[in-house]
Structure formats: structure tokens, C-alpha cells
Scaffold this motif. Sequence first.
Motif, PDB file in Angstrom:
ATOM      1  N   ASP A   1       0.820  -1.209   0.000  1.00 63.47           N
ATOM      2  CA  ASP A   1       0.000   0.000   0.000  1.00 63.47           C
ATOM      3  C   ASP A   1       0.857   1.264   0.000  1.00 63.47           C
ATOM      4  N   GLU A   2       2.151   1.095  -0.295  1.00 64.57           N
ATOM      5  CA  GLU A   2       3.064   2.232  -0.297  1.00 64.57           C
ATOM      6  C   GLU A   2       3.581   2.537  -1.701  1.00 64.57           C
ATOM      7  N   ILE A   3       3.693   3.814  -1.978  1.00 70.08           N
ATOM      8  CA  ILE A   3       4.383   4.306  -3.158  1.00 70.08           C
ATOM      9  C   ILE A   3       5.582   5.094  -2.638  1.00 70.08           C
ATOM     10  N   ASP A   4       6.756   4.590  -2.887  1.00 76.35           N
ATOM     11  CA  ASP A   4       7.958   5.164  -2.294  1.00 76.35           C
ATOM     12  C   ASP A   4       8.585   6.171  -3.244  1.00 76.35           C
ATOM     13  N   ILE A   5       8.880   7.354  -2.697  1.00 79.41           N
ATOM     14  CA  ILE A   5       9.429   8.422  -3.543  1.00 79.41           C
ATOM     15  C   ILE A   5      10.730   8.989  -2.984  1.00 79.41           C
ATOM     16  N   GLY A   6      11.320   8.312  -1.992  1.00 85.55           N
ATOM     17  CA  GLY A   6      12.584   8.779  -1.435  1.00 85.55           C
ATOM     18  C   GLY A   6      13.178   7.725  -0.528  1.00 85.55           C
ATOM     19  N   CYS A   7      14.481   7.791  -0.307  1.00 76.54           N
ATOM     20  CA  CYS A   7      15.129   6.794   0.545  1.00 76.54           C
ATOM     21  C   CYS A   7      16.383   7.374   1.187  1.00 76.54           C
ATOM     22  N   ALA A   8      16.921   6.605   2.110  1.00 76.65           N
ATOM     23  CA  ALA A   8      18.140   7.010   2.812  1.00 76.65           C
ATOM     24  C   ALA A   8      19.387   6.647   2.011  1.00 76.65           C
TER      25      ALA A   8
ATOM     26  N   ALA B   1       8.611   8.180   2.008  1.00 74.17           N
ATOM     27  CA  ALA B   1      10.043   7.962   1.851  1.00 74.17           C
ATOM     28  C   ALA B   1      10.422   6.888   2.859  1.00 74.17           C
ATOM     29  N   CYS B   2      11.447   6.102   2.569  1.00 71.22           N
ATOM     30  CA  CYS B   2      11.804   4.991   3.453  1.00 71.22           C
ATOM     31  C   CYS B   2      13.227   5.147   3.965  1.00 71.22           C
ATOM     32  N   HIS B   3      13.542   4.379   5.004  1.00 67.23           N
ATOM     33  CA  HIS B   3      14.873   4.434   5.595  1.00 67.23           C
ATOM     34  C   HIS B   3      15.790   3.344   5.046  1.00 67.23           C
ATOM     35  N   ALA B   4      15.313   2.594   4.084  1.00 69.95           N
ATOM     36  CA  ALA B   4      16.173   1.628   3.410  1.00 69.95           C
ATOM     37  C   ALA B   4      16.983   2.339   2.331  1.00 69.95           C
ATOM     38  N   GLY B   5      17.954   1.626   1.799  1.00 64.06           N
ATOM     39  CA  GLY B   5      18.737   2.149   0.691  1.00 64.06           C
ATOM     40  C   GLY B   5      18.208   1.591  -0.618  1.00 64.06           C
ATOM     41  N   LEU B   6      17.606   2.432  -1.430  1.00 69.80           N
ATOM     42  CA  LEU B   6      17.171   2.029  -2.764  1.00 69.80           C
ATOM     43  C   LEU B   6      18.150   2.582  -3.798  1.00 69.80           C
ATOM     44  N   GLU B   7      18.172   1.942  -4.943  1.00 67.94           N
ATOM     45  CA  GLU B   7      19.139   2.331  -5.969  1.00 67.94           C
ATOM     46  C   GLU B   7      18.746   3.602  -6.718  1.00 67.94           C
ATOM     47  N   CYS B   8      17.531   4.086  -6.473  1.00 74.24           N
ATOM     48  CA  CYS B   8      17.040   5.235  -7.232  1.00 74.24           C
ATOM     49  C   CYS B   8      17.925   6.470  -7.056  1.00 74.24           C
ATOM     50  N   GLY B   9      18.400   6.707  -5.832  1.00 77.10           N
ATOM     51  CA  GLY B   9      19.229   7.884  -5.619  1.00 77.10           C
ATOM     52  C   GLY B   9      20.516   7.834  -6.414  1.00 77.10           C
ATOM     53  N   ILE B  10      21.119   6.656  -6.477  1.00 83.57           N
ATOM     54  CA  ILE B  10      22.373   6.498  -7.221  1.00 83.57           C
ATOM     55  C   ILE B  10      22.121   6.626  -8.716  1.00 83.57           C
ATOM     56  N   ILE B  11      21.092   5.929  -9.210  1.00 88.23           N
ATOM     57  CA  ILE B  11      20.779   6.008 -10.641  1.00 88.23           C
ATOM     58  C   ILE B  11      20.404   7.434 -11.020  1.00 88.23           C
ATOM     59  N   GLY B  12      19.659   8.095 -10.129  1.00 87.24           N
ATOM     60  CA  GLY B  12      19.227   9.461 -10.408  1.00 87.24           C
ATOM     61  C   GLY B  12      20.371  10.445 -10.542  1.00 87.24           C
ATOM     62  N   ALA B  13      21.520  10.145  -9.926  1.00 89.57           N
ATOM     63  CA  ALA B  13      22.664  11.043 -10.047  1.00 89.57           C
ATOM     64  C   ALA B  13      23.143  11.132 -11.489  1.00 89.57           C
TER      65      ALA B  13
END
Length: 481
Positions: free
Chosen positions: A173-180, A422-434
Motif C-alpha cells: 500500500d506504499e508508493i515510495d518516492i525517497g530513501c536514505a 520515503a523509506c529508511h532503506a537504501g534504494l538504488e534510485c538515488g544512485i541512478i538518479g545522479a
Amino acid sequence: MEITQLEPQIIWKNFAALNAVPRPSKKEGKVIEFIKNFCENLGLETNVDEIGNVIIKKPATSGMEDRKSIVLQSHLDMVCQKNSDINFDFETQGIEMEVDGDWVKAKGTTLGADNGLGVAAIMSILESNDIPHPALEALFTIDEETGMTGAMGLKPGQLQGQILLNLDTEEDDEIDIGCAGGIDVTATQNYELEESKGQIIKIEIKGLQGGHSGMDIHKGFGNANVILGRLLFTGLYSQNIQLISIDGGGLRNAIPREAFAVLSVRNSIEFIEDANVLRKAILEEFADVEKDLAINIETFSTPEKAISEENSARIILALKALHNGVYRMSPDVADLVEASNNVARVELKNGELKILNLSRSSVESTKFAVAEQLKAVCELAGMNVEFSGSYPGWKPKPGSEIVKLMETIYEKDFGSKPHVVACHAGLECGIIGANYPEMEMVSFGPTIRGAHSPDEKANIPSVQKFWGFLKEILADIPAKN
């Protein structure tokens, strides 16, 4: 019931095939070849980049050529954890699965639903002939769990997609748009050995549930290394402790479930009496959350070489002082852990000490604040400290077009609003987004419990829900601007 008979059968069939292939982090050669062969047999353009990521292209279905192009992304590796009484080799054996009511779980090991169900869903889209979708790129990354080196090694220009759907979230039920973001903090030191002067004690801590060191860090679960530090500290100033060995925890991204120590003490009867008082208190502290926690403290007959009392004291003081758990809650996002640390692995063997931590934060400055505090403690204890594997967080963009589309579809299909988080896990989106700053990104997935532990399980009805949601998102992707 057989796993492959579950609905949707296409997902469970591909998940079973994937789980038959060993795929530990940093040892993904077999699963890379598996995915490569799977896609080439479908006649799809398939490439493996120099670091090991697999990228596949599939043209849009008829009538969808004018829609925004999509990147479907999941990681191939899995966390390899098992119960101590299970004989299992993750490098050679496939995962043994079973159905338990509404859940699929493994027999004494991690299941690999993180992120195997995302991989299986992408495989299912790639092999389908009747699911409408825009032009697709499938990105299967490697080594997400122990370094994110696959995402870090992805070069600009390898992808052309305009929207990335990361299928690596664990609540349906979550749509995640940010991570740690995260950083590895490693303390090491070598000590000279000497004859142990006292009586030998063995401490065993077992039965903790462990869990994901990001998503579960705020839940109050026990950390075996922290509990061990407390027990050692209770005799520090009265028992002339000499440490012989410590074996606690495992991977950085898993909350430690077990820890073992062998040590020399001045008086074993006194040490056990004092430690058992604390043992009782600890069991009471965790009675509601760690029902299977077991702590055994007993004499041990084999005398062995140990490190000095002085160096033993430094290690014990460090273990007592290292921050573990939530460091700061976000002042901006309700109920979001901003920064934390997991004291993940403590190993002392033949005088060689290693302490492995994973510090996380959605804010770069607090990520380094946590890491530097750990560094300060360990350096005061005479240890050498290194930072490595730093990766950025993923900044939320709640108003993006893809988020609005997914909110609309979710509310229409399921009669309630999704949690945009936003979640406290590490998702790859931040790295790919760079490297792809213009790409819209979102993460979602089926419900998984106990990720990174042998209690990991995937909810069968949730996989059905997730599959329908994914197909409708692909069918409703808007036209290019």
C-alpha cells in the motif's frame, strides 16, 4: 500446494526458476547468465555492461509507441542469512521454498523475495505477449545488498527511459518516492596474544528475529552484538576479563540475530551470577518483541590464548559506547527515521578484530555525523577506522506525473489512498538518479515481511495485487510531451 501453482502463475513460475539459481551478493555470475539466457531466448536485445548489470530492451506493444518509455528495475542479488542449525550453501544451492497459509517462505534461510519478486515480475512482463506496455528497458543490477556497486557502475547514456519503476518496496500500500543514503564504517585492530590467566566462560545469544537494518531499525528489535556488549561490560571492572574470541552478527544490512563470545575471567562463578542478573533483566526488556531470545552463560573447559586485559577493556568499552538504532527522526516527514546505525558484525579471532557498521540517513550531514561519532569512539579505543561504500539518498518529488498517475490508479482499484512515503532503506534510485537527473522515479512492490532474515516471507494475495497494479500502470503511461 506447489509454488508454481499459485496465482499469478507467471510470477511464481519465474520466481521459482530464479530461486533455483544461487545469487549471493558479489557472486552473481550464475544469475547474470540465467537472466541473459532467459532474455536472449525471447529474442530481446540483451546486454551485460562491464560491471555485470543486465540491460534488456523490448519494443512497445501495438498502439503504445507514443507513450513515455519505461525502465523496469530490480536487483539480482539477495541477502544470504540462515539459522545456525541449518546446513545450507548459498553459493551452490537453490532456495527451498514452501507455502504456509497466505505466505511463501524458505526453509530456514532468507527467501530472496527481496528483490526476487521484482525480478520475477520484470521477467513476466518481458515474456508476455498480451500485456500492453510502452517501450521498455529492463535493468537488472548487481550487488545492491552489500555495496550498490551495480547502480554505482551504471554509466550515463546506457538508459533512454523517461520513467523508472523500481520494484523493491515491501509494503503493497506504499508508493515510495525517497530513501536514505548509507555509508559503511569499519573498525579494525590486531592484538598480541598471551596465555589466558583465569577461568574460561562462553556466552551465547540466540533466537533474535533480526531483520532489515533500515526498514526495521526503529522497531525495537534486539541486536545480538549490543546485548553481548552489555553482558561483557557487567564484569569489566571486577573480573580481569581477557577476550579470546567473538563471533557476532553477519551482513551490514541485517540486524544481528546471534552472537558468541569466549573469554577468560577471574572468577567464573561470580561472573555468571552477576551476568545472570543482567540476563534476566534483558529477557524481561525484550519479552514482548523477542519471544525466542535465549542467552546462555556457562563455563568452557578449553583454555586458549587471549588478548590482554587492557585491550579487552578497550573493545568492551567500544561495544558499550557504539551507537546502535535510531539516531534521529526526521523533523520534516512524519514517522520517518532520518538517521541510524546498525552494529552489524563483531569478529575477534586470533587477535584480529573487525567491527562492521552500516550508517544510514536521508540527510548527508547526519549520515556523516553518525559515521564520525562511531569513528571517534573506535579511535578512542585505539582502533583503525575506515569509511567506504558511501551512496546518496533519493530526494522525494511528490508532485511528479508518475506519482499522481499511480495514486489515481491505486485509489480506483483498491478503494483507498496509498501511502506516499520515503523509506529508511537504501534504494538504488538515488544512485541512478545522479546520472539520470531528468528521469522520474518511483518504487513499489508486494508485501514482504522479515527481509534480510530467515523469517523472510512473501504475501501471496499481495503479489496478486501488485501484479495487477503494475500491469495497469504500464497500460496507462501517458504520451510523450
